[in-house]
Design a protein around this motif. Structure first.
Motif, PDB file in Angstrom:
ATOM      1  N   PRO A 233       0.845  -1.198   0.000  1.00 20.37           N
ATOM      2  CA  PRO A 233       0.000   0.000   0.000  1.00 20.37           C
ATOM      3  C   PRO A 233       0.878   1.244   0.000  1.00 20.37           C
ATOM      4  O   PRO A 233       1.868   1.314   0.731  1.00 20.37           O
ATOM      5  CB  PRO A 233      -0.806  -0.122   1.294  1.00 20.37           C
ATOM      6  CG  PRO A 233      -0.192  -1.192   2.085  1.00 20.37           C
ATOM      7  CD  PRO A 233       0.676  -2.014   1.200  1.00 20.37           C
ATOM      8  N   ALA A 234       0.532   2.216  -0.852  1.00 27.88           N
ATOM      9  CA  ALA A 234       1.367   3.414  -0.980  1.00 27.88           C
ATOM     10  C   ALA A 234       0.983   4.475   0.039  1.00 27.88           C
ATOM     11  O   ALA A 234       1.512   5.572   0.011  1.00 27.88           O
ATOM     12  CB  ALA A 234       1.218   3.978  -2.400  1.00 27.88           C
ATOM     13  N   PHE A 235       0.043   4.131   0.928  1.00 30.35           N
ATOM     14  CA  PHE A 235      -0.435   5.144   1.872  1.00 30.35           C
ATOM     15  C   PHE A 235       0.046   4.825   3.285  1.00 30.35           C
ATOM     16  O   PHE A 235       0.414   3.691   3.588  1.00 30.35           O
ATOM     17  CB  PHE A 235      -1.960   5.204   1.841  1.00 30.35           C
ATOM     18  CG  PHE A 235      -2.635   3.865   1.916  1.00 30.35           C
ATOM     19  CD1 PHE A 235      -2.877   3.260   3.136  1.00 30.35           C
ATOM     20  CD2 PHE A 235      -3.015   3.202   0.758  1.00 30.35           C
ATOM     21  CE1 PHE A 235      -3.490   2.022   3.207  1.00 30.35           C
ATOM     22  CE2 PHE A 235      -3.628   1.953   0.826  1.00 30.35           C
ATOM     23  CZ  PHE A 235      -3.860   1.365   2.045  1.00 30.35           C
ATOM     24  N   ALA A 236       0.018   5.871   4.123  1.00 28.41           N
ATOM     25  CA  ALA A 236       0.402   5.682   5.514  1.00 28.41           C
ATOM     26  C   ALA A 236      -0.703   4.921   6.232  1.00 28.41           C
ATOM     27  O   ALA A 236      -1.882   5.212   6.044  1.00 28.41           O
ATOM     28  CB  ALA A 236       0.627   7.047   6.171  1.00 28.41           C
TER      29      ALA A 236
ATOM     30  N   VAL B 259      -8.568   1.888   8.141  1.00 30.50           N
ATOM     31  CA  VAL B 259      -7.707   1.079   7.285  1.00 30.50           C
ATOM     32  C   VAL B 259      -6.439   0.639   8.023  1.00 30.50           C
ATOM     33  O   VAL B 259      -5.900  -0.441   7.771  1.00 30.50           O
ATOM     34  CB  VAL B 259      -7.404   1.833   5.967  1.00 30.50           C
ATOM     35  CG1 VAL B 259      -6.364   2.914   6.159  1.00 30.50           C
ATOM     36  CG2 VAL B 259      -7.004   0.886   4.873  1.00 30.50           C
ATOM     37  N   GLY B 260      -6.003   1.448   8.982  1.00 32.74           N
ATOM     38  CA  GLY B 260      -4.780   1.127   9.728  1.00 32.74           C
ATOM     39  C   GLY B 260      -4.934  -0.039  10.683  1.00 32.74           C
ATOM     40  O   GLY B 260      -3.949  -0.542  11.211  1.00 32.74           O
ATOM     41  N   THR B 261      -6.183  -0.497  10.929  1.00 32.83           N
ATOM     42  CA  THR B 261      -6.379  -1.573  11.897  1.00 32.83           C
ATOM     43  C   THR B 261      -6.505  -2.946  11.229  1.00 32.83           C
ATOM     44  O   THR B 261      -6.739  -3.930  11.901  1.00 32.83           O
ATOM     45  CB  THR B 261      -7.665  -1.329  12.723  1.00 32.83           C
ATOM     46  OG1 THR B 261      -8.790  -1.395  11.834  1.00 32.83           O
ATOM     47  CG2 THR B 261      -7.639   0.022  13.421  1.00 32.83           C
ATOM     48  N   LEU B 262      -6.333  -2.987   9.899  1.00 31.97           N
ATOM     49  CA  LEU B 262      -6.550  -4.241   9.175  1.00 31.97           C
ATOM     50  C   LEU B 262      -5.313  -5.143   9.224  1.00 31.97           C
ATOM     51  O   LEU B 262      -4.181  -4.658   9.281  1.00 31.97           O
ATOM     52  CB  LEU B 262      -6.881  -3.963   7.707  1.00 31.97           C
ATOM     53  CG  LEU B 262      -8.118  -3.105   7.418  1.00 31.97           C
ATOM     54  CD1 LEU B 262      -8.269  -2.924   5.918  1.00 31.97           C
ATOM     55  CD2 LEU B 262      -9.368  -3.732   8.002  1.00 31.97           C
TER      56      LEU B 262
ATOM     57  N   ILE C 178      -1.630  15.397   7.630  1.00 29.82           N
ATOM     58  CA  ILE C 178      -1.763  14.028   7.090  1.00 29.82           C
ATOM     59  C   ILE C 178      -0.726  13.770   6.008  1.00 29.82           C
ATOM     60  O   ILE C 178      -0.123  12.710   5.927  1.00 29.82           O
ATOM     61  CB  ILE C 178      -3.179  13.817   6.513  1.00 29.82           C
ATOM     62  CG1 ILE C 178      -4.210  13.840   7.636  1.00 29.82           C
ATOM     63  CG2 ILE C 178      -3.260  12.494   5.770  1.00 29.82           C
ATOM     64  CD1 ILE C 178      -5.634  13.895   7.138  1.00 29.82           C
ATOM     65  N   LYS C 179      -0.493  14.766   5.149  1.00 32.39           N
ATOM     66  CA  LYS C 179       0.453  14.605   4.035  1.00 32.39           C
ATOM     67  C   LYS C 179       1.898  14.797   4.505  1.00 32.39           C
ATOM     68  O   LYS C 179       2.834  14.625   3.732  1.00 32.39           O
ATOM     69  CB  LYS C 179       0.083  15.627   2.951  1.00 32.39           C
ATOM     70  CG  LYS C 179       0.798  15.494   1.616  1.00 32.39           C
ATOM     71  CD  LYS C 179       0.346  14.313   0.806  1.00 32.39           C
ATOM     72  CE  LYS C 179       1.073  14.242  -0.532  1.00 32.39           C
ATOM     73  NZ  LYS C 179       1.094  12.902  -1.090  1.00 32.39           N
ATOM     74  N   ARG C 180       2.049  15.154   5.774  1.00 32.48           N
ATOM     75  CA  ARG C 180       3.372  15.358   6.382  1.00 32.48           C
ATOM     76  C   ARG C 180       4.204  16.372   5.592  1.00 32.48           C
ATOM     77  O   ARG C 180       5.346  16.108   5.215  1.00 32.48           O
ATOM     78  CB  ARG C 180       4.117  14.019   6.465  1.00 32.48           C
ATOM     79  CG  ARG C 180       3.438  13.021   7.395  1.00 32.48           C
ATOM     80  CD  ARG C 180       4.200  11.720   7.463  1.00 32.48           C
ATOM     81  NE  ARG C 180       3.754  10.892   8.567  1.00 32.48           N
ATOM     82  CZ  ARG C 180       2.823   9.956   8.481  1.00 32.48           C
ATOM     83  NH1 ARG C 180       2.212   9.749   7.330  1.00 32.48           N
ATOM     84  NH2 ARG C 180       2.485   9.248   9.521  1.00 32.48           N
TER      85      ARG C 180
END
Lengths: 258, 285
Positions: free
Chosen positions: A86-89, A141-144, B37-39
């Motif tokens: 995943p490219a997201f934080a 999404v971070g808890t998956l 969020i985008k830091r």
């Protein structure tokens, strides 16, 4: 060839280099509509680069890429893409439903505010139901877990109603049971979608795909009957999951002693 | 507090200051969560400090400093964006350079301005008590622009800050929206400079959003929360600074900073407590 009968993917004489390092050397590949093709090869063999060229994220230095008869950028909305990582934080403040709804976002500026979000939510829920993950809709999404995240990324790709699904190592970071579930799901989706899946595990995907494209700078294709598990064992030894082999003939793998 | 309310009824400048704080809150509420969020806090800091160069040049040439600030902020934003998107280079060094060069240019211009009488401190630290009615209209117009853009393109901004590659594959003009986002950050920085000056602007841009992020888990929720918190900090800071006759900007920032630290501690404690509770339930089951 007209756009309606063009193959899902057609690569002709494709070459790509990063600086002076040739990563892809004269790649020819045609994937017909409705096929389920596996792309295997060693690390740094050019798999992800090839995907980026098919997706239109990179431009080839030589050769041609056509997706449904069009340049990749023009066909982008007919492709569903599931990335390897995943490219997201992971701490991004967003729910699973919102992530999946992004798969249905309009192209260009599309300034429809969709105040209620009803249309996007409906598309997201339908896609989540298809990957049997509707119960995750409200989760952050971070808890998956890894397996759940892969299903969500697959749902995001499906929310855009693609005709071609491209997956880059979709099961690299999940356990064997989740891997089986994902591939069973892909096998069902193959009833209506063309699928190209990158994997490091030739033995595993041979049970699902109909054709395997082996890439290590150059590319060779095999029917899956030629890469049955006993041949893989002979070639790579028990327990070896990374594929690194030589092509001595253009059409089939050569087992030791051939 | 009673003194402050009485003075508020009596003095136009105090009412203007309160309105300026509320208008700035909307800007920091809409843009702050995106920055957090985008830091890209460091990038926003670079834009803020490069503004001094534009303000100094405007003063030197006898133009409205606000115009110089706007121009230099937008230029800095586009330059930083271009370095990242076109040359695919790390923008950190450029941001650091713009940060320092902007400040140096500003100080040189201000020092060279004939008959210069502008208080450098008010540029650096702002003075909300001196906000003019014209500046209030300017701030209101910027807020209206931000609201209109987000009302139309909220989904596109969300897609671009969440996953640029996927947004590009879906046909979203990522480069346009990324540069637009940086320009909106630049405009908001100029908006907030009116209130707290360019040194403290980052705190007002990021602290309300970061506090909101401790409790709210959607971008829209963070925007609303950060706007309300920004309104609370600017209004309370103004009120707290009134009686002891302190500069309001730093009081607002210290208030926001104190709430942020307490909130971060509480949020960390809450996460650990939940994990312990979950483990206890699991053991019991």
């Amino acid at each position: 060839m007209s756009e309606t009968e063009a193959p899902a993917i057609a690569l002709r004489g494709l070459c790509f280099s990063y600086g002076d390092r040739l990563v892809l050397d004269t790649i020819d590949l045609e994937i017909a509509r409705g096929e389920f093709v596996g792309l295997v090869g060693p690390n740094a063999g050019g798999k992800s680069t090839l995907l980026k060229l098919i997706l239109g994220l990179l431009e080839p230095q030589a050769g041609e890429v056509r997706v449904f008869g069009e340049p990749p950028r023009q066909a982008a909305r007919r492709i569903g893409y599931v990335p390897q990582f995943p490219a997201f934080a992971r701490d991004f403040p967003i729910s699973v439903e919102q992530v999946v709804a992004m798969g249905a976002i309009g192209a260009g500026f599309d300034p429809r505010p969709d105040w209620s979000g009803r249309a996007a939510r409906a598309a997201a829920r339908a896609a989540l139901a298809e990957v049997e993950a509707l119960e995750l809709a409200a989760r952050r999404v971070g808890t998956l877990s890894g397996g759940q995240l892969q299903r969500v990324l697959l749902a995001r790709a499906l929310a855009g109603a693609p005709e071609l699904l491209i997956l880059d190592e979709p099961t690299a970071s999940i356990d064997q049971r989740a891997e089986n579930e994902i591939f069973d799901l892909l096998a069902r989706l193959n009833a209506r979608l063309t699928i190209l899946v990158v994997s490091h595990d030739i033995a595993f995907i041979s049970g699902y795909v109909r054709r395997v494209a082996c890439l290590n700078r150059t590319l060779r294709c095999h029917g899956t009957e030629l890469v049955a598990s006993d041949i893989v064992r002979q070639l790579y030894g028990e327990g070896v999951r990374r594929v690194d082999h030589q092509h001595n003939t253009p059409t089939r793998l050569q087992a030791p002693g051939d | 507090m009673q003194d402050f309310l009485t003075a508020l009824a009596a003095h136009d400048f105090l009412r203007n200051a309160l309105i300026a704080g509320l208008l700035a809150s909307l800007g920091c509420g809409l843009i702050g969560p995106l920055v957090v969020i985008k830091r890209i806090t460091f990038m926003a800091g670079g834009i803020a400090h490069s503004v001094l160069g534009g303000m100094g040049a405007a003063l030197y040439y006898g133009v409205d400093p606000l115009f110089g600030a706007l121009l230099s902020a937008i230029l800095a934003a586009l330059l930083i964006g271009a370095v990242r998107l076109v040359w695919k280079a790390q923008e950190d060094t450029l941001i650091g350079a713009l940060w320092a060069i902007g400040m140096a240019l500003g100080i040189l211009f201000i020092a060279s301005t004939p008959g210069y009488s502008t208080d450098l401190m008010s540029l650096l630290f702002g003075n909300i008590l001196l906000v003019s009615p014209g500046a209030l209209w300017f701030m209101a117009a910027l807020d209206a622009l931000l609201l209109a853009i987000f009302a139309l393109f909220y989904r596109q901004f969300l897609a671009v800050i969440f996953d640029e590659e996927f947004a590009r594959l879906r046909g979203v003009p990522v480069t346009f929206f990324y540069l637009l986002l940086l320009c909106l950050v630049a405009l908001t920085v100029v908006l907030l400079i009116q209130v707290v000056g360019l040194i403290l602007v980052i705190a007002l841009l990021t602290l309300p959003a970061a506090i909101a992020g401790h409790y709210l888990h959607s971008l829209a929720g963070m925007m609303l929360g950060a706007t309300l918190l920004g309104a609370l900090f600017t209004s309370s800071g103004l009120a707290l600074a009134y009686a002891p006759d302190l500069p309001p900007g730093p009081v607002m920032i210290l208030l926001a900073g104190a709430v942020y630290v307490l909130s971060a501690l509480f949020s960390g404690w809450r996460t650990r407590a939940r994990a312990h509770r979950q483990a206890a339930v699991s053991r019991g089951g």
